[in-house]
Design a protein around this motif. Structure first.
Motif, short mmCIF file in Angstrom:
data_model
loop_
_atom_site.label_atom_id
_atom_site.label_comp_id
_atom_site.label_asym_id
_atom_site.label_seq_id
_atom_site.Cartn_x
_atom_site.Cartn_y
_atom_site.Cartn_z
N ALA A 1 3.46 9.36 -1.20
CA ALA A 1 3.75 8.69 0.39
C ALA A 1 4.79 9.23 1.10
O ALA A 1 5.76 9.55 0.23
CB ALA A 1 3.67 7.19 0.00
N CYS A 2 4.90 8.96 2.04
CA CYS A 2 6.24 9.64 2.94
C CYS A 2 6.61 8.22 3.62
O CYS A 2 6.05 7.43 3.38
CB CYS A 2 6.05 10.85 3.70
SG CYS A 2 5.15 10.26 5.53
N LEU A 3 7.76 8.45 4.21
CA LEU A 3 8.29 7.35 4.76
C LEU A 3 7.60 6.90 6.11
O LEU A 3 7.41 5.58 6.32
CB LEU A 3 9.60 7.98 5.44
CG LEU A 3 10.77 6.79 5.68
CD1 LEU A 3 11.15 6.18 4.62
CD2 LEU A 3 12.07 7.64 6.34
N ARG A 4 6.72 7.69 6.59
CA ARG A 4 5.99 7.45 7.71
C ARG A 4 4.68 6.50 7.18
O ARG A 4 3.99 5.59 7.83
CB ARG A 4 5.38 8.49 8.55
CG ARG A 4 6.41 9.04 9.52
CD ARG A 4 6.06 10.22 10.12
NE ARG A 4 7.34 10.86 10.67
CZ ARG A 4 7.99 10.44 11.70
NH1 ARG A 4 7.56 9.22 12.43
NH2 ARG A 4 8.93 11.05 12.31
N CYS A 5 4.33 6.72 6.00
CA CYS A 5 3.06 5.90 5.22
C CYS A 5 3.37 4.68 5.31
O CYS A 5 2.98 3.73 5.34
CB CYS A 5 2.76 6.63 4.01
SG CYS A 5 2.12 8.15 3.80
N LEU A 6 4.74 4.18 5.12
CA LEU A 6 5.41 2.70 5.00
C LEU A 6 5.93 2.45 6.31
O LEU A 6 5.78 1.15 6.46
CB LEU A 6 6.45 3.01 3.79
CG LEU A 6 6.21 3.38 2.36
CD1 LEU A 6 7.44 3.25 1.59
CD2 LEU A 6 4.94 2.97 1.75
N ALA B 1 -3.96 9.65 6.63
CA ALA B 1 -3.44 10.55 7.68
C ALA B 1 -2.63 11.53 6.87
O ALA B 1 -2.15 12.73 7.44
CB ALA B 1 -2.65 9.80 8.97
N CYS B 2 -1.81 11.22 6.06
CA CYS B 2 -0.53 11.90 5.57
C CYS B 2 -1.46 13.05 4.65
O CYS B 2 -0.89 14.16 4.66
CB CYS B 2 0.29 11.00 4.65
SG CYS B 2 2.09 11.80 4.38
N ARG B 3 -2.21 12.79 3.98
CA ARG B 3 -3.07 13.72 3.03
C ARG B 3 -3.26 14.79 3.85
O ARG B 3 -3.38 15.66 3.56
CB ARG B 3 -4.11 13.05 2.19
CG ARG B 3 -3.72 12.53 0.91
CD ARG B 3 -4.71 12.00 0.04
NE ARG B 3 -5.56 10.95 0.74
CZ ARG B 3 -5.28 9.69 0.41
NH1 ARG B 3 -4.28 9.29 -0.14
NH2 ARG B 3 -6.04 8.66 1.13
N THR C 1 -1.11 14.72 9.07
CA THR C 1 -0.77 14.23 10.27
C THR C 1 0.26 12.97 10.19
O THR C 1 0.48 12.40 11.41
CB THR C 1 -2.06 13.86 11.11
OG1 THR C 1 -2.69 12.89 10.28
CG2 THR C 1 -2.94 14.89 11.56
N CYS C 2 0.71 12.83 9.19
CA CYS C 2 1.70 11.43 8.99
C CYS C 2 3.13 12.03 9.79
O CYS C 2 3.57 11.22 10.43
CB CYS C 2 1.91 11.61 7.66
SG CYS C 2 2.11 9.47 7.05
N ALA C 3 3.53 13.41 9.51
CA ALA C 3 4.38 13.85 10.33
C ALA C 3 4.17 14.00 11.86
O ALA C 3 2.93 14.45 11.93
CB ALA C 3 5.09 15.12 9.66
#
Ligand code: ZN
Length: 554
Positions: free
Chosen positions: A348-353, A422-424, A427-429
């Motif tokens: 997961a990235c920071l934007r996921c959280l 969305a991250c996968r 599009t999370c970034a």
């Protein structure tokens, strides 16, 4: 032309410079050490240098040859005076010419440091009062690093600033008066190489690694210390701040006298003193989207030691776009958290959280919230350890997880996180395409307005009213915060306590429940509420104004 020589005659820098002229070289750097009129409060009249010449010339020649090989420079020379010297004379000269300036500066600096440590030269001072004495000799045989032996950190930033090309030192400070047996010549990694998990192969991996450390403060100091000690090949230090006296309780490898100087430069000098094998690039500027690709070029890992969310989100997004893993950490009072963002490993990235890059002010930084020095020390040490595990490919690394560290309770928790869909799909970034897609979907990336805030908030006169309306009340503040300022519970135990990091890291609440989230002022609870709604909880709300608002009620 001997690479290392002694001279009984005064040195002629113009002639020495001419001897290094080379049409393939675009950079030339020279160092001159001068005889100064003062040492340890005593007025000096003149100096005498004596050398064990046969040994010194051989060792000096080796140093110059090593410098050429190590930094890839074309020509280098060092000449040292022996015999009687008057005030103001050049005691030692080093010159380097190279295709580019950077290697010329670094080779020049390295040669003078090595000569000082390795070449057997002794200095006798003649004082104005008629007295005289050999300097350092007895002292260095017993305690090589004490007394007025100079501090390389100060050389780097005060005297030898390579930006000025010709750097001037004073012969009193730098004179190479230490017998070669008293100082180690090379870093010794034997204690870590003994580990089966490291060995010669692991050490080679570390030497071939390049790590960018963003922030040279409370987290950055332990990270840089341990990575430099471990023999990482190249460290890139990026920090736009100058050292302040209030930093020192947690940034303990700097000195009070260094306040006002750029931390990036101070850190580089410290690394150099600790392990001259490490190549350091120090950038005294803040990382931003424009300079990032340039500054991070060639790095294998980015370590986030910043104290602001803008930088953390930037590194998070760079991990996706540049494909370099980012090791993120943050500290709040007695707690901290650690997360590895590595898209290649599906984390997961920071934007996921934390879905928006506007969290500054939601969680305070050290200046606002206060911190005890060892807290960032522990988190930074954990980052250094995790960085080494990543570079060495060791098992047990953090995966798609958040490591929560509560140092007041001495507790560490590994929480599964879970990458957003969305991250996968990338599009999370907030890439331009991602933003456009989010806007087209009417999504959150276009920003949160007042209207949507209103749709997330509820107002109650007291918790009893919320409870009787069927809401489960959740205090999402940090445990220390909750303990310091407890909510006015109508009866003990009716308020649940789930810190926001835990809540957003995947603590699953039943989706059919009714929830009222409470934080200090209603900001974090609104963020959490928004995120939980996106995860499918329909009946979750943020208490407007938070605990502060409740306390203000009669
Ligand atoms: Zn993500």
């Amino acid at each position: 032309m001997a690479p290392f020589a002694f001279s009984t005659e005064p040195l002629d820098p113009q002639a020495l410079q001419a001897s290094l002229a080379d049409p393939s070289c675009g950079g030339y750097a020279a160092f001159e050490g001068w005889v100064r009129d003062l040492n340890e409060g005593r007025r000096v009249r003149r100096l005498e240098y004596e050398a064990f010449e046969a040994l010194a010339v051989r060792e000096g020649g080796r140093i110059v040859a090593e410098a050429c090989a190590r930094f890839g420079v074309r020509n280098a020379r060092c000449v040292h005076r022996v015999g009687d010297l008057a005030l103001g004379e050049i005691a030692v000269w080093v010159g380097v010419s190279a295709p580019h300036r950077d290697e010329a500066f670094r080779a020049c600096r390295w040669i003078i440091d090595e000569v000082k440590h390795r070449v057997p030269i002794w200095k006798k001072e003649h004082y104005v009062d008629g007295d005289s004495g050999w300097v350092n000799c007895e002292r260095c045989a017993t305690a090589p690093r004490e007394g007025h032996d100079h501090d390389p950190a100060h050389d780097h930033t005060h005297d030898h600033d390579p930006a000025h090309g010709h750097a001037h030192d004073h012969a009193h400070d730098h004179a190479a008066s230490t017998p070669p047996t008293t100082r180690p010549r090379n870093p010794d990694y034997s204690r870590q190489m003994t580990l089966r998990e490291v060995g010669a192969e692991g050490q080679r991996r570390l030497r071939e690694s390049a790590v960018a450390v963003v922030g040279a403060g409370g987290l950055g100091v332990p990270v840089l210390q341990y990575l430099a000690g471990a023999g990482i090949g190249r460290l890139v230090v990026i920090d736009g701040d100058a050292l302040e006296p209030s930093n020192l309780h947690r940034q303990t490898w700097y000195a009070l006298a260094d306040c006002g100087r750029p931390k990036a430069h101070l850190a580089a000098a410290r690394i150099n003193a600790l392990n001259p094998d490490v190549r350091v690039a120090a950038h005294a500027r803040r990382l931003d989207a424009d300079n990032a690709a340039l500054l991070l070029d060639g790095c294998d890992l980015m370590v986030d030691c910043s104290d602001n969310f803008a930088t953390k989100f930037l590194l998070n997004d760079l991990a996706q776009t540049l494909g370099i893993p980012a090791l993120l950490a943050s500290v709040h009072q007695f707690e901290g958290q650690l997360q590895v963002v590595d898209p290649a490993r599906g984390s997961a990235c920071l934007r996921c959280l934390w879905p928006e890059a506007t969290r500054d002010g939601v969680v305070g930084n050290c200046a606002e919230a206060g911190v005890l020095g060892p807290v960032p020390g522990v988190l930074g040490s954990l980052q250094a350890l995790e960085a080494l595990k990543i570079l060495l490919g060791l098992p047990g690394r953090l995966g798609d997880e958040l490591l929560l560290v509560d140092l007041l309770e001495a507790r560490m928790t590994r929480l599964r996180t879970g990458r957003a869909a969305a991250c996968r799909s990338g599009t999370c970034a907030p890439s331009a395409a991602g933003l456009a897609a989010a806007r087209a979907r009417g999504g959150r990336a276009s920003g949160r307005g007042e209207a949507s805030a209103a749709a997330l908030e509820l107002d109650f006169d007291g918790l009893a009213q919320a409870l009787s309306a069927g809401y489960a009340v959740i205090d999402i503040r940090d445990p220390a915060e909750s303990a310091a300022d407890p909510l006015p519970e109508p009866s003990p135990g009716v308020v649940k306590r789930i810190p926001i990091a835990e809540l957003l890291a995947g603590r699953n609440l039943p989706t059919d429940g009714r929830y009222l989230l409470v934080c200090a002022r209603g900001l974090r609870s609104r963020t959490a509420c928004e995120t939980l709604r996106e995860r499918g909880l329909q009946d979750v709300w943020s208490l407007r104004g938070g605990a502060q608002h409740l306390a203000a009620r009669p």
